[in-house]
Scaffold this motif. Structure first.
Motif, short mmCIF file in Angstrom:
data_model
loop_
_atom_site.label_atom_id
_atom_site.label_comp_id
_atom_site.label_asym_id
_atom_site.label_seq_id
_atom_site.Cartn_x
_atom_site.Cartn_y
_atom_site.Cartn_z
N PHE A 698 0.83 -1.20 0.00
CA PHE A 698 0.00 0.00 0.00
C PHE A 698 0.87 1.25 0.00
CE2 PHE A 698 -2.46 3.32 2.18
CZ PHE A 698 -3.62 3.32 1.42
N VAL A 699 1.90 1.27 0.84
CA VAL A 699 2.79 2.42 0.90
C VAL A 699 3.51 2.61 -0.43
CG1 VAL A 699 4.89 3.33 1.97
CG2 VAL A 699 3.10 2.32 3.39
N PHE A 700 4.01 1.52 -1.00
CA PHE A 700 4.77 1.60 -2.25
C PHE A 700 3.91 2.11 -3.40
CE2 PHE A 700 6.37 -0.39 -6.20
CZ PHE A 700 7.62 0.20 -6.24
N LEU A 701 2.65 1.70 -3.44
CA LEU A 701 1.79 2.02 -4.57
C LEU A 701 0.96 3.29 -4.37
CD1 LEU A 701 0.43 -1.56 -5.39
CD2 LEU A 701 2.24 -0.32 -6.60
N LYS A 702 0.66 3.67 -3.13
CA LYS A 702 -0.34 4.71 -2.90
C LYS A 702 0.11 5.90 -2.05
CE LYS A 702 -3.41 2.30 -5.13
NZ LYS A 702 -3.88 2.74 -6.46
N ILE A 703 1.19 5.79 -1.31
CA ILE A 703 1.58 6.87 -0.39
C ILE A 703 2.62 7.77 -1.03
CG2 ILE A 703 2.55 7.44 1.86
CD1 ILE A 703 -0.16 6.11 2.03
N PRO A 704 2.33 9.06 -1.27
CA PRO A 704 3.30 9.98 -1.86
C PRO A 704 4.27 10.51 -0.82
CG PRO A 704 1.24 11.12 -1.48
CD PRO A 704 1.02 9.69 -1.06
N GLU A 705 5.38 11.05 -1.27
CA GLU A 705 6.36 11.68 -0.39
C GLU A 705 6.03 13.16 -0.23
OE1 GLU A 705 8.37 12.35 2.22
OE2 GLU A 705 9.18 10.44 1.51
N THR A 706 5.81 13.59 1.02
CA THR A 706 5.37 14.96 1.28
C THR A 706 6.41 15.81 2.00
OG1 THR A 706 4.32 14.27 3.35
CG2 THR A 706 2.96 14.25 1.36
N LYS A 707 7.61 15.31 2.19
CA LYS A 707 8.60 16.04 2.98
C LYS A 707 8.90 17.41 2.36
CE LYS A 707 12.80 14.35 0.71
NZ LYS A 707 14.13 13.76 0.89
N GLY A 708 9.02 18.40 3.21
CA GLY A 708 9.48 19.71 2.78
C GLY A 708 8.54 20.52 1.92
N MET A 709 7.36 19.98 1.60
CA MET A 709 6.44 20.69 0.71
C MET A 709 5.42 21.48 1.53
SD MET A 709 5.74 17.75 -2.17
CE MET A 709 4.84 18.87 -3.25
N PRO A 710 5.12 22.71 1.15
CA PRO A 710 4.07 23.45 1.85
C PRO A 710 2.74 22.71 1.79
CG PRO A 710 5.33 24.89 0.40
CD PRO A 710 5.75 23.49 0.08
N LEU A 711 1.94 22.83 2.85
CA LEU A 711 0.67 22.13 2.90
C LEU A 711 -0.21 22.48 1.70
CD1 LEU A 711 -0.29 22.47 6.69
CD2 LEU A 711 0.89 20.59 5.56
N GLU A 712 -0.23 23.75 1.34
CA GLU A 712 -1.09 24.19 0.24
C GLU A 712 -0.67 23.58 -1.09
OE1 GLU A 712 -1.71 26.62 3.65
OE2 GLU A 712 0.12 26.03 2.63
N VAL A 713 0.63 23.38 -1.29
CA VAL A 713 1.11 22.76 -2.53
C VAL A 713 0.76 21.28 -2.55
CG1 VAL A 713 3.16 22.22 -3.89
CG2 VAL A 713 2.95 24.46 -2.79
N ILE A 714 0.88 20.60 -1.41
CA ILE A 714 0.50 19.19 -1.32
C ILE A 714 -0.96 19.02 -1.71
CG2 ILE A 714 0.16 17.25 0.26
CD1 ILE A 714 2.52 18.32 1.90
N ILE A 715 -1.80 19.87 -1.16
CA ILE A 715 -3.23 19.79 -1.44
C ILE A 715 -3.51 20.06 -2.91
CG2 ILE A 715 -5.45 20.89 -0.92
CD1 ILE A 715 -4.02 21.51 1.90
N GLU A 716 -2.81 21.04 -3.48
CA GLU A 716 -3.00 21.37 -4.90
C GLU A 716 -2.61 20.19 -5.79
OE1 GLU A 716 -4.71 24.16 -7.26
OE2 GLU A 716 -4.14 24.60 -5.20
N PHE A 717 -1.55 19.50 -5.41
CA PHE A 717 -1.13 18.32 -6.17
C PHE A 717 -2.19 17.23 -6.12
CE2 PHE A 717 3.46 19.55 -6.39
CZ PHE A 717 3.64 19.25 -7.72
N PHE A 718 -2.74 16.97 -4.93
CA PHE A 718 -3.79 15.97 -4.82
C PHE A 718 -4.97 16.34 -5.71
CE2 PHE A 718 -1.81 13.99 -1.15
CZ PHE A 718 -2.32 12.70 -1.19
#
Length: 732
Positions: A698-718
């Motif tokens: 599940f982690v390998f296929l579905k969990i993205p790496e979010t380190k160092g990214m602003p919360l708003e950019v993470i959300i925009e990517f999703f």
């Protein structure tokens, strides 16, 4: 970042109290059973322990929505009060029913702390150290367990240990927590912005960041109030104004976007068309704007999209703002705030060019620092992009960017000239810029000089998320200031909508958050904790303690304390690696070790290896399991859940994930004894190993790496990734 660190430490005391309570009830239940004669009433004994789980589950159902309504800080204050009251009631419990009431109140406090502390830390921490600070709750929780076990062990050596005092001591640290939440912890700046309280948000950010200029992050928080429905991924080549990036193309001049520094027009950005010089944006976006399907079957394209961002970070990594490091005069902060007006005068901005939020009133502190952007006449084309007017010359690579928003990202806007049917003249677009690798030079190294014009030419490639600003209302055709912006208070008055949970990006994030929480609880931590005293007893540790004159009850408590002590250095290592290696990498590195440890426990219980070999292998397996669990699968699910949801529904979504956590915790706790009696210990550990294997996939296929990214950019990517994937699937 000292302010943010101290605030995170103070908030994490809520998890310290949770760990303290878990250890005291585990140690004191021995004496509670004797006083109330519960040896023949196992249901009542189990209810005393589980009542806090029930209370946490109940209060979690509405804690998120309430925190979105009244704020994060008031909920933390309520949590500290509930901790304090539960300690007093447990201290004066005269019968088992009064004790059950105290445990229920205690569960309320635990539920609020576990749900809201990670959320609060994520909203106040800089993106560069957000993972480190959000590992603090795991560290303080384990630290609270260790100190509590030590206290209970010392009290167990008395002739008549008093379980009421053991439980009632909780009131002392909870009183400290109450004082800190009331007098030290500020409200979350993101929540304040969502309610239109801009002046308070700015003051909190200045305190947390330790600097006066927080205009870039303030603008980011405003943009985080909404997720655009028309986000696109674009690519730019950026270079000095005196260098034409595409001299052969006669239409290139019209397509150029103007970027302004303190001395006026300094750089131009040309959209990449056709074959890119450095590859497609983020490595997997096609020329038509579609996300290219990854080569690994079943892998979520968002995982590849997030991963490509980190692969293309410059060598200095995400711990500092790294976009355009050589163009320091454009992206660096003013050393003195009063130079803002001087810069505006130098650029010759007319008085009417500034614009403020509608309904903002005359208090400029209630607005984002004006002008965040404004029209500026140019001699080239019809587009221009403008940063905040208080950008000043600084030492390249040293100053923090005024529009830098963390992790190598920059926030900017561009003006797009167009004439609609209603007569409007154009619109602004919000841009999250991210450097694509290190700068590429045409004629040698770049040397920045005052004024922002380099001596030798150099350009960089930047990928960008381009969308409509979150608070965009309409274009004012008769005023050069550009679009009107709705004041955040107007957005806040609408409140969170349950329909927002059905938005594609939020649904995808909920799938990730709920999935990782379920797998964490069924990964075996409760079973290993349950079995640990028996393993250590078989290893001869309890016999050794008995020879030292320590009775069996005290020995059991001390063994639990030693087990908890092993966790602390491992969590400290995880704190260091969380923003360096990343969340996904830590999970992928530790989950295989968990699987191997559980299979070793299965082997030692199925094969007769002899007493000594059985004890040694079991002890090693348990220790390795604990160390790896607290480094990865322990803290990371809560960290991820606090990062991937939009501001407006973040509290509700985290509450949903926490509710999943508590339900699964209750299921595992109550099914473990039944499973031990029906299928046996080896089969239980085998089931846990299979769950860890599923979690690894599940982690390998579905969990993205979010380190160092602003919360708003993470959300925009999703948001953009999920919608684009859906469109591509529909076409197929």
């Amino acid at each position: 970042m000292q302010g943010a660190v101290l605030v995170a430490i103070a908030a994490a005391i809520g998890n310290f109290l949770q760990g303290w309570d878990n250890a005291t009830i585990a140690g004191s239940v021995i004496y509670i059973k004797r006083e109330f004669k519960l040896e023949d009433r196992p249901t009542m004994e189990g209810l005393i322990v589980a009542m806090s789980l029930i209370g946490a589950t109940v209060i979690t159902t509405f804690s998120g929505a309430v925190s979105d309504w009244i704020g994060r800080r008031p909920m933390l204050i309520i949590s500290s009060i509930l901790y304090f009251l539960s300690g007093l009631v447990m201290l004066w419990s005269s019968n088992v029913y009064m004790l059950l009431l105290a445990r229920l109140i205690d569960g309320f406090g635990i539920g609020l702390a576990v749900t809201l502390v990670p959320l609060y830390i994520s909203e106040t921490a800089p993106s560069e150290i957000r993972g480190l600070l959000n590992t603090l709750p795991q560290f303080t929780g384990s630290g609270g367990m260790f100190l509590s076990y030590c206290m209970v062990f010392a009290m167990s050596l008395q002739i008549q240990p008093d379980w009421r005092v053991m439980l009632g001591v909780l009131s002392i640290p909870s009183l400290l927590y109450f004082v800190l939440t009331v007098f030290f912890l500020p409200e979350s700046p993101r929540w304040l912005v969502s309610k239109g309280r801009m002046k308070e948000a700015k003051q909190v950010l200045q305190r947390l960041r330790g600097r006066e200029d927080v205009s870039g992050e303030m603008a980011l928080l405003v943009e985080g109030l909404g997720v655009s429905a028309d986000t696109s991924i674009e690519e730019y080549i950026i270079g000095p104004v005196n260098e034409h990036l595409d001299e052969q193309d006669p239409t290139a001049e019209k397509e150029m976007i103007m970027l302004y520094g303190p001395e006026g027009l300094s750089w131009v950005a040309q959209p990449v068309t056709g074959q890119s010089l450095l590859g497609s944006a983020f490595g997997l976006v096609s020329r038509q704007g579609s996300i290219v399907n990854p080569s690994i079957p079943l892998m979520d394209p968002l995982v590849t999209l997030f991963g490509s961002v980190h692969e293309r970070l410059p060598e200095m990594g995400s711990m500092r703002s790294t976009l355009f490091p050589n163009f320091g005069s454009m992206f660096s902060v003013a050393e003195h705030h009063h130079r803002t007006e001087e810069s505006d005068e130098e650029q010759g901005l007319p008085e009417g060019d500034d614009y403020t939020s509608d309904g903002a009133g005359g208090d400029s502190d209630d607005n984002l620092q004006s002008p965040l952007l404004s029209r500026h006449g140019t001699g080239m084309g019809g587009k221009d992009m403008r940063h905040n007017s208080n950008l000043m010359q600084g030492n390249p690579g040293e100053a923090v960017s005024s529009m830098g928003i963390g992790g190598g990202w920059q926030l900017a806007w561009k003006w797009v000239e167009s004439e609609a049917a209603d007569g409007t003249k154009g619109s602004f677009k919000r841009i999250y810029l991210h450097q694509e690798g290190v700068p590429a030079s045409r004629r040698g190294s770049l040397v920045s000089i005052p004024g922002g014009i380099p001596e030798e030419s150099e350009y960089v490639q930047a990928a960008a998320l381009v969308s409509q600003p979150a608070l965009y209302s309409e274009v004012t055709s008769h005023h050069r200031a550009g679009p009107a912006m709705v004041h955040p208070s107007e957005v806040a008055s609408k409140g969170p909508k349950w329909g927002d949970l059905c938005e594609s990006g939020v649904r995808h994030a909920l799938f990730v958050g709920i999935g990782i929480q379920i797998l964490q609880q069924f990964a075996g931590i409760n079973g290993v904790l349950y079995y640990t005293p028996q393993i250590l007893e078989q290893a001869g540790v309890e016999v050794l303690l008995a020879n030292l004159g320590i009775n069996s009850d005290s020995a059991s408590i001390l063994l639990s304390a030693l087990t908890t002590l092993l966790m602390l250095p491992c969590i400290a290592v995880a704190m260091r690696l969380m923003d360096v290696s990343g969340r996904r990498t830590l999970l992928l590195a530790t989950l295989p070790v968990l699987i191997a440890s559980l299979f070793m426990l299965v082997l030692t219980n199925l094969v007769d290896l002899g007493t000594v070999a059985h004890a040694v292998l079991s002890t090693i397996s348990v220790v390795v399991y604990f160390c790896c669990f607290v480094m990865g699968f322990g803290p990371i699910p809560n960290i991820l859940c606090s990062e991937i949801f939009p501001t407006r529904v973040r509290g509700v979504c985290i509450a949903i994930c926490s509710l999943t956590f508590w339900f699964c915790d209750i299921i595992v706790t109550y099914t473990l004894p039944v499973m031990l009696n029906t299928v046996g210990l080896a089969s239980v550990f085998g089931i846990y190993a299979v769950v860890c294997l599923i979690a690894l996939l599940f982690v390998f296929l579905k969990i993205p790496e979010t380190k160092g990214m602003p919360l708003e950019v993470i959300i925009e990517f999703f948001n953009v990734g999920t919608k684009q994937i859906a469109r591509d699937s529909f076409k197929d």
